[in-house]
Design a protein around this motif. Structure first.
Motif, short mmCIF file in Angstrom:
data_model
loop_
_atom_site.label_atom_id
_atom_site.label_comp_id
_atom_site.label_asym_id
_atom_site.label_seq_id
_atom_site.Cartn_x
_atom_site.Cartn_y
_atom_site.Cartn_z
N MET A 73 5.14 -1.11 -5.65
CA MET A 73 3.69 -1.33 -5.63
C MET A 73 3.39 -2.78 -5.99
O MET A 73 3.86 -3.28 -7.00
N THR A 74 2.61 -3.44 -5.14
CA THR A 74 2.27 -4.83 -5.39
C THR A 74 1.18 -4.94 -6.47
O THR A 74 0.55 -3.94 -6.83
N LEU A 75 0.97 -6.16 -6.93
CA LEU A 75 -0.07 -6.40 -7.93
C LEU A 75 -1.45 -6.01 -7.39
O LEU A 75 -2.25 -5.38 -8.09
N GLY A 76 -1.71 -6.38 -6.13
CA GLY A 76 -3.00 -6.05 -5.53
C GLY A 76 -3.22 -4.55 -5.45
O GLY A 76 -4.31 -4.05 -5.76
N GLU A 77 -2.19 -3.82 -5.03
CA GLU A 77 -2.30 -2.36 -4.95
C GLU A 77 -2.52 -1.75 -6.32
O GLU A 77 -3.26 -0.77 -6.48
N ILE A 100 -4.03 -3.21 -8.88
CA ILE A 100 -5.41 -3.48 -9.30
C ILE A 100 -6.36 -2.50 -8.64
O ILE A 100 -7.30 -1.99 -9.28
N VAL A 101 -6.14 -2.21 -7.35
CA VAL A 101 -6.98 -1.23 -6.64
C VAL A 101 -6.88 0.13 -7.32
O VAL A 101 -7.90 0.81 -7.55
N ARG A 102 -5.67 0.55 -7.64
CA ARG A 102 -5.46 1.87 -8.24
C ARG A 102 -6.14 1.97 -9.61
O ARG A 102 -6.84 2.94 -9.90
N LYS A 116 -9.51 -10.74 -2.63
CA LYS A 116 -8.28 -11.47 -2.31
C LYS A 116 -7.11 -10.99 -3.17
O LYS A 116 -5.98 -10.89 -2.69
N TRP A 117 -7.39 -10.69 -4.44
CA TRP A 117 -6.32 -10.16 -5.30
C TRP A 117 -5.80 -8.84 -4.75
O TRP A 117 -4.60 -8.61 -4.68
N GLU A 118 -6.74 -7.96 -4.37
CA GLU A 118 -6.36 -6.61 -3.96
C GLU A 118 -5.66 -6.59 -2.61
O GLU A 118 -4.93 -5.64 -2.30
N THR A 119 -5.86 -7.61 -1.81
CA THR A 119 -5.14 -7.70 -0.53
C THR A 119 -3.93 -8.61 -0.63
O THR A 119 -3.31 -8.92 0.39
N ASP A 120 -3.62 -9.04 -1.85
CA ASP A 120 -2.47 -9.92 -2.12
C ASP A 120 -2.58 -11.25 -1.39
O ASP A 120 -1.57 -11.91 -1.12
#
Length: 295
Positions: free
Chosen positions: A1-5, A7-9, A34-38
């Protein structure tokens, strides 16, 4: 799981919108997107605030480990206000403004019997009340601009002077009525204050200095500072030369001049906000490159 994913979760678990999270961190909603889409990575101070906001460790935030859906205490300084609470306050403010406008209108009708004067004095309250019900973000800024434009338009009709009269300050004499010059300065100071408020409201906005963005900024500044003034001086004014001899507050040239002033003011506002946003991003990129070079 990426950082953006991650944050979304975590944001979804809190039932927060991107706007809520942006308000809590004092940044723009575009930055959260932008963070959530990496597309970009939060700075270290924002990562620390995110970890404290979600009640997890920095390692859990970055690595994307599953976090139990438990309610954790969130510091008041970071917790976003509930959307229903903001809507409630906007509704109350809008109702008060509309009621105030109605009272002013009735007062003018009963005492003076002048419907036009009542609408004139009540219009800022009616417009700001409508804004409170229809606008969700930067309500205060929108109401400020609405009030300024209503007052400015009234002063232009009442005195026939705009803020540009201040350029004649050194030529002014007592016979020319200092009250009118004072009104022009009030208009100018009000305009400058509203521009500053607009710039401060978008102080967290950051835009990449892409070729397209820079090109549009250059074109915009040329239009605001060169093209529009030249068009007004050598294009519009000659067309209404005969009308200028009988200049009045209801002449076609007057309305064109007012429209020109407001269009140019709006253009300068947008250009200032976007130019500063590009400058902030360039400054951060240079700072990141300098830190990377030092390490």
């Amino acid at each position: 799981m990426t950082l953006g994913e991650n944050i979304v979760r975590l944001r979804t678990q809190k039932n927060w919108s991107q706007g809520d999270l942006a308000d809590a961190l004092d940044i723009s909603r575009q930055s959260v997107s932008k963070w959530e889409t990496d597309s970009s990575i939060p700075e270290l101070d924002k990562l620390l605030k995110l970890s404290e906001l979600f009640g997890i460790t920095l390692d859990e935030l970055v690595r994307g480990e599953e976090v139990p859906k438990t309610e954790t205490a969130v510091p008041a300084s970071f917790a976003p206000q509930a959307t229903p609470e903001r809507e409630k306050r906007r509704t109350i403010a809008g109702t008060v403004l509309l009621c105030t406008g109605a009272v002013i209108l009735i007062f003018c009708l009963l005492l003076a019997g002048d419907l036009l004067a009542g609408l004139l004095f009540a219009s800022p309250f009616f417009i700001c009340g409508i804004i409170c019900f229809s606008v969700k973000r930067r309500v205060g800024l929108c109401c400020g601009w609405a009030a300024y434009l209503c007052v400015d338009l009234y002063l232009r009709f009442a005195t026939g002077f705009s803020w540009t009269t201040i350029f004649m300050t050194h030529l002014w004499t007592a016979q020319m009525n200092y009250a009118r010059l004072s009104i022009a300065w009030v208009q100018f100071i009000g305009m400058v204050l509203m521009i500053l408020c607009t710039v401060c409201s978008y102080r967290t906005l950051k835009l990449s200095a892409t070729k397209k963005e820079v090109t549009w900024l250059i074109i915009g500044w040329l239009a605001a500072l060169v093209v529009l003034p030249l068009l007004m001086s050598y294009g519009v004014m000659p067309l209404w030369r005969d009308d200028l001899h009988n200049y009045s507050n209801f002449s076609p040239y007057f309305f064109i001049n007012v429209l020109y002033s407001y269009v140019r003011l709006a253009l300068v506002d947008v250009l200032l906000v976007r130019t500063l946003a590009v400058w902030r991003m360039r400054r951060e990129e240079k700072k990141a490159n300098r830190n990377a070079a030092e390490t």
